[in-house]
Design an enzyme around this catalytic site. Structure first.
Site, PDB file in Angstrom:
ATOM      1  N   SER A 120      -2.267  23.740   1.240  1.00 56.62           N
ATOM      2  CA  SER A 120      -1.990  22.368   1.632  1.00 56.62           C
ATOM      3  C   SER A 120      -0.481  22.145   1.710  1.00 56.62           C
ATOM      4  CB  SER A 120      -2.665  21.406   0.644  1.00 56.62           C
ATOM      5  OG  SER A 120      -2.879  20.151   1.239  1.00 56.62           O
ATOM      6  N   LYS A 166      -2.202  -4.033   3.575  1.00 62.80           N
ATOM      7  CA  LYS A 166      -1.370  -3.675   2.429  1.00 62.80           C
ATOM      8  C   LYS A 166      -2.177  -2.846   1.437  1.00 62.80           C
ATOM      9  CE  LYS A 166       2.063  -3.651  -0.444  1.00 62.80           C
ATOM     10  NZ  LYS A 166       3.247  -2.823  -0.158  1.00 62.80           N
TER      11      LYS A 166
END
Length: 355
Positions: A184, A236
């Protein structure tokens, strides 16, 4: 009266012990504060050639017989004399040809270590190490980074990859060595290199993006617990730990995952153009042997073998930027370890996307 006398004596002892403890603790804290003021991180340079030579001498003295050891020492001495004569002769010849000619410098291999955690915190040391070596390293030198990481936050490993890119931008050959894992975000760093070497059973790949979060909303409702969350901006907060998640929030999070994955794939492709990114960017990981077949790495070899193969031809220089922990820091780390383990669930809540 005897009771009062004994009690008074006990009280005096207790006060004396308490005062002694306070004095000792105060002294330790004072010392730690002074130490913290004067202690700074600094570069540590280790010449690995010397280390290998000392190891060779140690094992030779233990493994060889007395006669064999004398014979080896004699052979080494003879070799050193021959090399000195050859260098002297070469020096005289060069001087005749040009008085200003300089002796060719041995190739330098600068060695860095990166041990990655989920936040890529080791990047703070690596950025200083890279800044230091860039002041003297040239295109004729090489940098080897011994990398171990299973990935972590996108921004953390993005910065780490950018630090490695500084080496490439200066035209200095960069080699990444993976003995255990570069997955990753770890592979995002590794692919910046000119050459990636990996141990046969190292874990390589995992080109994907992950975000996960538990949701306790139904549990709170069961016990009639209200949860209030205020924010401005529609997205948000997409998913939440305590509130009720919505399909719209999940879709937005999935969109962010896909966008980040595409950026990840594009970055890998730009660094390794010959790699079939669509084939390997499935989030899967492979062992070193298979990773070589897929083009994720260039060579099967451990970092130890790579260094040993170059020790006679290059000057091996290990660069480490570190600071010894102060007493206060050690005590603080010890006291907070358990708390961090217990609060890991809450810590996971606000983690950004993971690579």
């Amino acid at each position: 009266m005897q009771f009062l006398a004994e009690y008074g004596l006990f009280l005096a002892k207790a006060i004396t012990i308490a005062a002694t403890i306070l004095i000792v603790v105060g002294g330790v804290i004072s010392l730690a504060i002074r130490q913290k003021k004067t202690t700074e991180k600094q570069l540590e340079i280790t010449h690995l050639n010397t280390r290998y030579e000392e190891m060779e001498k140690t094992i030779a003295s233990a493994a060889l017989t007395e006669a064999g050891l004398k014979q080896k020492m004699k052979a080494d001495k003879k070799k050193a004399k021959q090399q000195a004569r050859a260098e002297k002769k070469a020096g005289k010849t060069a001087k005749k040809e040009a008085d200003t000619a300089e002796k060719p410098q041995k190739k330098r291999l600068f060695v860095l270590d990166f041990d990655g955690d989920i936040k890529a915190t080791d990047v703070e040391n690596m950025r200083q190490e890279i800044s230091a070596l860039l002041t003297i390293a040239g295109k004729e030198d090489e940098v080897l980074v011994r990398l171990e990481s299973g990935g972590g936050t996108v921004h953390g490993y993005g910065l780490a990859a950018s630090q490695l890119q500084r080496i490439r931008d200066q035209g200095i050959p960069l080699t990444i060595s993976v003995d255990k894992v570069a997955a990753s975000g770890g592979y995002m760093m590794a692919c910046v290199a000119n050459k990636i070497i990996a141990a046969p059973f190292a874990i390589i790949g995992s080109i994907g993006v992950l975000a996960q979060i538990p949701n306790l909303n139904r549990l709170l409702k069961k016990y009639d617990v209200d949860f209030e969350q205020l924010y401005a901006g529609e997205f948000k907060r997409t998913l939440t730990l305590f509130g009720e998640n919505t399909a719209k929030g999940r879709a937005k999070m999935q969109q962010e995952l896909e966008e980040t994955h595409e950026l990840f794939k594009s970055f890998v492709k730009s660094q390794r153009p010959s790699l079939d990114v669509d084939k390997v960017a499935t989030g899967e990981h492979w062992l070193g042997t298979r990773a070589l077949e897929l083009g994720l790495v260039d060579q099967l070899q451990t970092s130890d073998d790579y260094l040993m193969s170059l020790r006679n031809d290059a000057e091996l220089i290990l660069i480490e930027y570190s600071e010894k922990q102060t007493i206060v820091e050690k005590l603080s780390q010890l006291m907070t370890t358990k708390w961090r383990q217990q609060s890991k669930l809450v810590e996971d809540v606000d983690k950004p996307l993971l690579m």
